[in-house]
Design an enzyme around this catalytic site. Structure first.
Site, PDB file in Angstrom:
ATOM      1  N   LEU A   1       1.197   5.781   0.442  1.00 18.15           N
ATOM      2  CA  LEU A   1       0.093   6.816   0.374  1.00 18.15           C
ATOM      3  C   LEU A   1       0.716   8.244   0.989  1.00 18.15           C
ATOM      4  O   LEU A   1       1.711   7.930   1.398  1.00 18.15           O
ATOM      5  CB  LEU A   1      -0.352   6.803   1.906  1.00 18.15           C
ATOM      6  CG  LEU A   1      -1.512   7.729   2.383  1.00 18.15           C
ATOM      7  CD1 LEU A   1      -2.870   7.888   2.153  1.00 18.15           C
ATOM      8  CD2 LEU A   1      -2.004   7.369   3.861  1.00 18.15           C
TER       9      LEU A   1
ATOM     10  N   GLU B   1       1.374  -3.564  -5.851  1.00 13.14           N
ATOM     11  CA  GLU B   1       0.550  -4.931  -5.229  1.00 13.14           C
ATOM     12  C   GLU B   1      -1.061  -4.782  -6.486  1.00 13.14           C
ATOM     13  O   GLU B   1      -0.816  -3.720  -6.098  1.00 13.14           O
ATOM     14  CB  GLU B   1       0.151  -4.888  -3.875  1.00 13.14           C
ATOM     15  CG  GLU B   1      -0.747  -6.421  -3.768  1.00 13.14           C
ATOM     16  CD  GLU B   1      -1.225  -7.007  -2.337  1.00 13.14           C
ATOM     17  OE1 GLU B   1       0.407  -6.386  -1.354  1.00 13.14           O
ATOM     18  OE2 GLU B   1      -1.866  -5.508  -1.558  1.00 13.14           O
TER      19      GLU B   1
ATOM     20  N   GLN C   1      -0.426  15.881  -1.371  1.00 15.16           N
ATOM     21  CA  GLN C   1       0.014  15.332  -2.543  1.00 15.16           C
ATOM     22  C   GLN C   1      -0.509  16.083  -3.331  1.00 15.16           C
ATOM     23  O   GLN C   1      -0.270  17.515  -3.578  1.00 15.16           O
ATOM     24  CB  GLN C   1      -2.019  14.963  -2.836  1.00 15.16           C
ATOM     25  CG  GLN C   1      -2.262  13.552  -1.483  1.00 15.16           C
ATOM     26  CD  GLN C   1      -3.293  12.552  -1.623  1.00 15.16           C
ATOM     27  OE1 GLN C   1      -4.886  13.195  -2.134  1.00 15.16           O
ATOM     28  NE2 GLN C   1      -3.669  11.863  -1.110  1.00 15.16           N
TER      29      GLN C   1
ATOM     30  N   CYS D   1       0.832  -1.301   0.035  1.00 12.83           N
ATOM     31  CA  CYS D   1       0.268   0.318  -0.246  1.00 12.83           C
ATOM     32  C   CYS D   1       0.689   0.948  -0.032  1.00 12.83           C
ATOM     33  O   CYS D   1       2.030   0.823   0.205  1.00 12.83           O
ATOM     34  CB  CYS D   1      -0.601  -0.183   1.426  1.00 12.83           C
ATOM     35  SG  CYS D   1      -2.379  -1.216   1.526  1.00 12.83           S
TER      36      CYS D   1
END
Ligand code: ACO
Ligand code: ZN
Length: 448
Positions: A305, A337, A311, A303
């Protein structure tokens, strides 16, 4: 004021969960089709509010709306929705779901669908939510899983996990509005703000509790080893087994912004690479990625982030670049993944494109003036990008041509110019010289 219900055929009286109707989106004049996921009626005055999902949009735009924002004239009852979907399924060639067309727009208006053809996007997989309570771990009690809702295993479309359950979190100097459900304990869900210690990620119910915690919290950076530092950017490697509470708290925080796939709350098999920005108060978390200690499928990221305030500033790219630097050190190729989220796909596409183009642009003609030659395998070895991703990127960029019986890569002026422009904009880069790390062979260890 509550609207009067005149008869049983009044759509206001008939509205239930599963109905679809146009709803006015927050802060804009669009009325996209939305599905009612939940209805809350005030017991005193009967005024209802509705939790809606905009059908063609990402779940992060789901919200509570008042009655006035619903267009009842075009309401479809759940049975009609089902019948329509059945018809559409029968018509579709392979019966598979269409790729999600959603992206988060800067202002909530219909975004341009990301192009996602040719990269395998796998259907949602089971959400397994199992987490030990923060407090039970601290007091060395055996973990006591919550008996209700979010601590048990849920189907991804479960009513509970489909709705955002945390209103707001405070992390350091930021207040963040969650995008998705995250299985924080029940007592965190009915309060206006959940307060997090920005260093150990412990969550508490009030600013007073946080103040008390900060006095005794020894951390000023994530636990684990600092394996990279350049200027203000550092990476810490956190072992999911050795730092279980931190890793679980990181997963809980991440889940607020990650929706599309399984989050593993059994953190033992994972390493967490936490990227921080340093100032005189400490090392502040910007983003992270997790990585299986052993991946049978060559995944180098589980994962990933970037926290919302950071961002679209190049940090996601930096995290991705770092993950491939680790793969280079390991002498392996890797891939993220699956499934990727919409934003994950955009970021990986961009990283793969620029990394591969950088190699192609730098290639010089051979001494006898012949065109330079390179194989897919060589690109893959140089970049640690898995072969399939190299091929899908070349196809996506439309660079492969069949010419005189062989495949050639043709770099057009437009592709080159847009690549050069992107390179000039890019300030943040990973400097492999600043990485102090040796890859562990986890398969040779008795235990993670
Ligand atoms: N709209 C359009 N393009 C976007 C957007 C957006 N909202 N966000 C990122 N991009 C593009 C950027 O334009 C950039 O491309 P460019 O360099 O060609 O301009 C590229 O994606 C990377 O941008 P960054 O600023 O480096 O990325 P950011 O720091 O925003 O992080 C990330 C990207 C990690 C995907 C972030 O959006 C995020 O955390 N999203 C929520 C969680 C998530 O979806 N994670 C990925 C799941 S897939 C997985 O875990 C394997
Ligand atoms: Zn703390």
């Amino acid at each position: 004021m509550a609207k009067e219900i005149s008869s049983v055929t009044d759509p206001r009286a008939m509205i239930t969960e599963g109905c679809r109707l146009p709803v006015k989106m927050y802060n804009c004049d669009e009325w996209p089709l939305a599905e009612i996921l939940n209805i809350k009626r005030d017991t005193e005055d009967g005024i209802a509010s509705f939790y809606v999902h905009y059908v063609a949009y990402n779940k992060r735009l789901d919200e509570w709306v008042a009655d006035a924002r619903l267009d009842y004239d075009k309401m479809q009852m759940p049975s009609a929705v089902k019948a329509r979907e059945k018809g559409a399924d029968a018509k579709s060639l392979n019966g598979s779901r269409p790729p999600s067309p959603e992206m988060k727009p800067a202002t909530p208006r219909p975004p341009a669908p990301p192009r996602i053809e040719k990269v395998p996007i796998v259907e949602k997989i089971k959400t397994e939510i199992k987490v030990e309570s923060q407090d039970s771990q601290e007091s060395n009690q055996p973990p006591t899983p919550r008996q209700t809702g979010s601590m048990s295993t849920h189907h991804p479309d479960d009513v509970v996990t489909r709705m955002k359950n945390i209103t707001m979190i405070e992390l350091g100097k930021y207040r963040l509005k969650p995008w998705y459900f995250s299985p924080y304990p029940q007592e965190m869900t009915n309060i206006p703000v959940v307060y997090l210690c920005e260093f150990c990620l412990k969550y508490v119910k009030s600013s007073k509790c946080l103040e008390r915690h900060l006095v005794k919290c020894p951390l000023k950076h994530p636990p684990g080893n600092e394996i990279y530092r350049k200027q203000s950017i550092s990476f810490f490697e956190v072992d999911g087994r050795k730092n279980k509470i931190y890793s679980q708290n990181l997963c809980l925080l991440a889940k607020l912004f990650l929706d599309h796939k399984t989050l593993y709350y059994d953190t033992d098999p994972f390493l967490f690479y936490v990227m921080t920005e340093c100032d005189d108060r400490g090392f502040h978390v910007v983003g992270y990625f997790s990585k299986e200690k052993e991946s049978t499928e060559d995944y180098n990221v589980a994962c990933i982030l970037t926290l919302p305030p950071f961002q679209r500033k190049g940090f996601g790219r930096l995290l991705i670049e770092f993950s491939y630097e680790l793969s280079k050190f390991e002498g392996k190729t890797g891939s993220p993944e699956k499934p990727l989220s919409d934003l994950g796909l955009l970021s990986y596409r961009s990283y793969w494109s620029h990394t591969i183009l950088e190699i192609l642009v730098d290639m010089k003609p051979s001494e006898n003036g012949e065109r330079p030659q390179i194989t897919i395998n060589e690109i893959s070895e140089l970049t640690s990008i898995k072969k399939e991703d190299v091929i899908s990127t070349l196809q996506y960029l439309n660079l492969i041509n069949y010419y005189k019986g062989q495949y050639v890569i043709v770099l057009t002026k437009e592709v080159l110019e847009s690549h050069m422009r992107a390179m000039q904009k890019r300030k943040l880069r990973i400097d492999p010289k600043c990485l102090h790390w040796t890859a562990k062979d986890w398969s040779k260890r008795g235990k993670w």
